[in-house]
Design a protein around this motif. Structure first.
Motif, PDB file in Angstrom:
ATOM      1  N   ARG A 239      20.142  29.310  41.563  1.00  0.00           N
ATOM      2  CA  ARG A 239      20.582  27.968  41.977  1.00  0.00           C
ATOM      3  C   ARG A 239      22.097  27.818  41.859  1.00  0.00           C
ATOM      4  N   MET A 240      22.779  28.905  41.544  1.00  0.00           N
ATOM      5  CA  MET A 240      24.231  28.814  41.282  1.00  0.00           C
ATOM      6  C   MET A 240      25.051  29.690  42.210  1.00  0.00           C
ATOM      7  N   GLY A 241      26.261  29.213  42.499  1.00  0.00           N
ATOM      8  CA  GLY A 241      27.324  30.061  43.033  1.00  0.00           C
ATOM      9  C   GLY A 241      28.417  30.015  41.982  1.00  0.00           C
ATOM     10  N   TYR A 242      29.020  31.135  41.666  1.00  0.00           N
ATOM     11  CA  TYR A 242      29.928  31.157  40.505  1.00  0.00           C
ATOM     12  C   TYR A 242      31.233  31.883  40.830  1.00  0.00           C
ATOM     13  N   LEU A 243      32.309  31.240  40.478  1.00  0.00           N
ATOM     14  CA  LEU A 243      33.628  31.881  40.550  1.00  0.00           C
ATOM     15  C   LEU A 243      34.150  32.040  39.121  1.00  0.00           C
ATOM     16  N   PRO A 244      34.243  33.291  38.635  1.00  0.00           N
ATOM     17  CA  PRO A 244      34.800  33.464  37.287  1.00  0.00           C
ATOM     18  C   PRO A 244      36.313  33.275  37.297  1.00  0.00           C
ATOM     19  N   SER A 245      36.844  33.102  36.106  1.00  0.00           N
ATOM     20  CA  SER A 245      38.298  33.036  35.981  1.00  0.00           C
ATOM     21  C   SER A 245      38.857  34.433  36.261  1.00  0.00           C
ATOM     22  N   ASP A 246      39.882  34.526  37.093  1.00  0.00           N
ATOM     23  CA  ASP A 246      40.508  35.803  37.456  1.00  0.00           C
ATOM     24  C   ASP A 246      39.464  36.846  37.903  1.00  0.00           C
ATOM     25  N   PRO A 247      38.823  36.601  39.047  1.00  0.00           N
ATOM     26  CA  PRO A 247      37.723  37.481  39.456  1.00  0.00           C
ATOM     27  C   PRO A 247      38.201  38.860  39.919  1.00  0.00           C
ATOM     28  N   ALA A 248      37.323  39.862  39.757  1.00  0.00           N
ATOM     29  CA  ALA A 248      37.603  41.214  40.251  1.00  0.00           C
ATOM     30  C   ALA A 248      36.323  41.758  40.886  1.00  0.00           C
ATOM     31  N   PHE A 249      36.493  42.626  41.872  1.00  0.00           N
ATOM     32  CA  PHE A 249      35.351  43.156  42.612  1.00  0.00           C
ATOM     33  C   PHE A 249      35.542  44.660  42.783  1.00  0.00           C
ATOM     34  N   PRO A 250      34.470  45.395  43.145  1.00  0.00           N
ATOM     35  CA  PRO A 250      34.621  46.845  43.298  1.00  0.00           C
ATOM     36  C   PRO A 250      35.796  47.181  44.226  1.00  0.00           C
ATOM     37  N   ALA A 251      36.773  47.890  43.656  1.00  0.00           N
ATOM     38  CA  ALA A 251      38.064  48.054  44.340  1.00  0.00           C
ATOM     39  C   ALA A 251      37.963  48.787  45.674  1.00  0.00           C
ATOM     40  N   GLY A 252      36.974  49.657  45.812  1.00  0.00           N
ATOM     41  CA  GLY A 252      36.867  50.446  47.041  1.00  0.00           C
ATOM     42  C   GLY A 252      36.251  49.693  48.199  1.00  0.00           C
ATOM     43  N   MET A 253      35.783  48.478  47.975  1.00  0.00           N
ATOM     44  CA  MET A 253      35.140  47.711  49.052  1.00  0.00           C
ATOM     45  C   MET A 253      36.138  46.783  49.724  1.00  0.00           C
ATOM     46  N   THR A 254      35.909  46.528  51.009  1.00  0.00           N
ATOM     47  CA  THR A 254      36.671  45.469  51.661  1.00  0.00           C
ATOM     48  C   THR A 254      36.015  44.143  51.272  1.00  0.00           C
ATOM     49  N   ALA A 255      36.719  43.048  51.548  1.00  0.00           N
ATOM     50  CA  ALA A 255      36.147  41.730  51.219  1.00  0.00           C
ATOM     51  C   ALA A 255      34.824  41.548  51.968  1.00  0.00           C
ATOM     52  N   HIS A 256      34.786  42.016  53.204  1.00  0.00           N
ATOM     53  CA  HIS A 256      33.573  41.899  54.011  1.00  0.00           C
ATOM     54  C   HIS A 256      32.413  42.650  53.346  1.00  0.00           C
ATOM     55  N   GLU A 257      32.721  43.854  52.861  1.00  0.00           N
ATOM     56  CA  GLU A 257      31.680  44.649  52.179  1.00  0.00           C
ATOM     57  C   GLU A 257      31.237  43.977  50.880  1.00  0.00           C
ATOM     58  N   VAL A 258      32.184  43.320  50.203  1.00  0.00           N
ATOM     59  CA  VAL A 258      31.822  42.583  48.976  1.00  0.00           C
ATOM     60  C   VAL A 258      30.793  41.497  49.305  1.00  0.00           C
ATOM     61  N   PHE A 259      31.042  40.769  50.407  1.00  0.00           N
ATOM     62  CA  PHE A 259      30.104  39.696  50.787  1.00  0.00           C
ATOM     63  C   PHE A 259      28.725  40.288  51.118  1.00  0.00           C
ATOM     64  N   ASP A 260      28.734  41.416  51.851  1.00  0.00           N
ATOM     65  CA  ASP A 260      27.455  42.064  52.211  1.00  0.00           C
ATOM     66  C   ASP A 260      26.724  42.555  50.965  1.00  0.00           C
ATOM     67  N   TYR A 261      27.497  43.153  50.049  1.00  0.00           N
ATOM     68  CA  TYR A 261      26.917  43.733  48.828  1.00  0.00           C
ATOM     69  C   TYR A 261      26.230  42.653  47.992  1.00  0.00           C
ATOM     70  N   PHE A 262      26.953  41.555  47.745  1.00  0.00           N
ATOM     71  CA  PHE A 262      26.367  40.511  46.900  1.00  0.00           C
ATOM     72  C   PHE A 262      25.242  39.758  47.619  1.00  0.00           C
ATOM     73  N   SER A 263      25.317  39.677  48.943  1.00  0.00           N
ATOM     74  CA  SER A 263      24.211  39.057  49.693  1.00  0.00           C
ATOM     75  C   SER A 263      22.962  39.907  49.559  1.00  0.00           C
ATOM     76  N   ALA A 264      23.154  41.244  49.635  1.00  0.00           N
ATOM     77  CA  ALA A 264      22.001  42.155  49.505  1.00  0.00           C
ATOM     78  C   ALA A 264      21.388  42.043  48.109  1.00  0.00           C
ATOM     79  N   ILE A 265      22.237  41.895  47.095  1.00  0.00           N
ATOM     80  CA  ILE A 265      21.719  41.754  45.726  1.00  0.00           C
ATOM     81  C   ILE A 265      20.918  40.454  45.590  1.00  0.00           C
TER      82      ILE A 265
END
Lengths: 279, 299
Positions: B77-103
């Motif tokens: 039921r949540m969408g969350y933005l942490p303080s100073d967020p970081a994501f897998p460095a080798g992914m593009t932003a688009h891939e990040v969105f796809d990755y977390f959507s798949a999860i």
């Protein structure tokens, strides 16, 4: 298990897998290709008995079984264990250090699913290394006379390192789950790998400390007699049991871990246990 | 049912008590500000809500779901933005969105996702490891918003963003609230909370020191009257002021008063002297609550 997390873990490990696998494959190929050239020399060579014992040479090095045991099993398990330590400590603690674990854990996915998917990714990587290593044997062995050593022996010699690797990998994940940072966990478990190796090796050489070999997980990998004396199944079983215990405790610790707390968390095990009991 | 309900939340780090019994109720459809100076305990509370860290005691519910015992259901039921967020460095932003959507097992509305990306001016083709702090923040914002979760939790969401994008984020958050979704918005910037939130809580030293409705607070707040006289008023002037009026500053020709319902008497008092300029305004949130930040009682 979460397929995206599994695949992403594998993706993160791909260069480790490639280089460890290619390195071990090349090492295996080199041992095979080198054997005919050194066979006669080894038959004539007079090495001190202590040195031969240190490297687990149960006989003449001109015997291909002894030669492969000494040359391959003295070093390959160490290399595989280092992969286990690198990948194991990086599995969760590495992501935590890069702060990429929190966005993942904020998704509707349980800690257990993350743990299982990551560990599965790590073992898929280990399987990749095993296959590349095997390729090193299988592309060279048919062309060289290795006497009694057959393909099954080469499969066994490669597989024999896996239980001890799994045990140290589990230990690496466990220590990483209760330690403040990946570097701390990596240092501790790498140290244990080296100590374990040295204990097993020196205990073969020095009679007075022979009993200490039983304290070394590395000793139970049968590296000093796998081809000449056969697999000691209870020892491999013990390593697998150790690995399962370490993974079980690591799972509990990860369930109870406070992410990015930056302190030692031995109580993570208790929290994890309570968490499991409560749910 | 509350969108977010926190009861008696306590968090200890060894001998240090980071949260000292927080109680909070956030209603569905509101933008709720969680305000406090750095180190007050805002992020600690948020990370307990998301179940990244565990409470020492207390209870958190997200739309009635226990966020600790049923954390997966709560996080759905949540969408969350942490303080100073970081994501897998080798992914593009688009891939990040796809990755977390798949999860999550959810496909976001493509038009909505594209809209967010365009409005935040995010280049989704670049690897996130090469992105600046501000652009990583945008990736985190899109990630928190794109699945249209009923509760959006944002920890310092405008950090690193330029003023135009900050403004756009505020517009987006108002739209989220207009859709009936809830935003829990942590910040240490009073003006930001004043601009976007309907209610807010002030947290200091791990405790909630006040929860208030911003519109109501502004309605009830005293007016600040600042006067510039043609000549400095005599020393005895304003010694006795009408009821409900308080002298707050006096520097030569400039004098400031604060008044609630005593404005008529104050105007008559001021009119005894020649006035060069006069302004009447409401105090900003900062002026109203700076006392809490300083650890003093509200005046």
């Amino acid at each position: 298990m979460s397929r995206p997390v599994f695949l992403n873990t594998l993706r993160g490990l791909r260069w480790h897998v490639f280089w460890f696998g290619v390195g071990l494959g090349a090492y295996a190929a080199m041992i095979v290709l080198l054997f005919p050239s050194v066979e006669q020399f080894m038959a004539d060579a007079q090495y001190p008995e202590e040195i031969l014992k240190f490297f687990g040479a149960a006989g003449s090095l001109s015997d291909p079984r002894v030669f492969i045991q000494v040359e391959y099993l003295s070093f390959a398990p160490i290399i595989l264990m280092m992969y286990g330590v690198l990948a194991g400590t990086g599995l969760m603690a590495g992501d935590e250090g890069r702060r990429t674990l929190e966005p993942l854990m904020a998704q509707p996915i349980s800690r257990s699913t993350i743990f299982v998917s990551r560990v599965a990714g790590l073992f898929a990587g280990l399987a990749g290394i095993y296959l590349l290593n095997l390729a090193g044997w299988l592309t060279t062995a048919p062309f060289i006379d290795l006497g009694e050593v057959g393909t099954l022996d080469l499969l066994a010699v490669t597989a024999a390192s896996l239980p001890v690797t799994a045990a140290f990998t589990g230990l690496a994940i466990l220590v990483a789950a209760i330690s403040p940072a990946r570097g701390v966990a990596g240092g501790i478990v790498s140290g244990l790998v080296v100590i374990s190796y040295l204990i097993a090796s020196f205990a073969q050489t020095v009679e007075a400390i022979a009993w200490m070999r039983w304290l070394s997980p590395y000793y139970y990998s049968n590296s000093h007699g796998l081809l000449t004396e056969g697999v000691v199944w209870w020892q491999q079983g013990l390593l697998i049991a150790l690995a399962l215990l370490a993974f079980g405790l690591a799972w509990l610790a990860f369930r109870g871990r406070e992410i990015e707390a930056g302190v030692w968390q031995p109580r993570a095990l208790v929290r994890g246990w309570r968490d499991v009991a409560a749910r | 049912m509350d969108a977010l309900r926190i009861e008696a939340l306590v968090k200890d780090y060894g001998p240090v008590r980071a949260l000292r019994g927080i109680d909070l109720h956030v209603r569905p459809g509101e933008i709720f500000g969680f305000l406090g100076p750095n180190g007050a305990g805002k992020s600690t509370a948020i990370r307990i809500i998301v179940d990244v860290i565990r409470a020492t005691s207390g209870r958190v519910e997200v739309f009635g779901v226990d966020a600790q015992r049923c954390s997966v259901e709560a996080r759905r039921r949540m969408g969350y933005l942490p303080s100073d967020p970081a994501f897998p460095a080798g992914m593009t932003a688009h891939e990040v969105f796809d990755y977390f959507s798949a999860i999550r097992g959810e496909t976001p509305d493509a038009a909505y996702l594209r809209g967010l990306v365009e409005r935040l001016r995010l280049d989704t083709s670049r690897k996130v490891g090469a992105l600046s702090r501000g652009n990583r923040q945008k990736v985190g914002l899109v990630l928190a918003l794109m699945h249209r979760a009923p509760l959006i939790i944002l920890d310092e969401p405008t950090t690193g963003l330029d003023p135009l994008i900050q403004e756009e984020v505020e517009v987006i958050l108002r739209e989220v609230a207009a859709e009936g979704r809830t935003v829990f918005f942590s910040s240490h910037i009073l003006a930001e909370v004043e601009s976007v939130c309907s209610r807010a809580a002030i947290v200091r030293d791990g405790m909630i020191v006040d929860v208030f409705d911003l519109a109501e607070q502004r309605r009830l707040a005293p007016r600040i009257v600042e006067v510039e006289f043609a000549a400095p008023p005599p020393a005895e002037a304003f010694a006795s002021l009408p009821s409900g009026v308080r002298l707050t500053r006096r520097e030569g020709v400039r004098v400031a008063f604060e008044t609630g319902d005593g404005i008529d008497g104050l105007v008559k008092e001021i009119a005894r002297f020649e006035v060069a300029d006069l302004s009447v305004r409401q105090p900003s949130l900062e002026e109203l609550f700076i006392g809490y930040y300083r650890g003093e009682e509200q005046a």
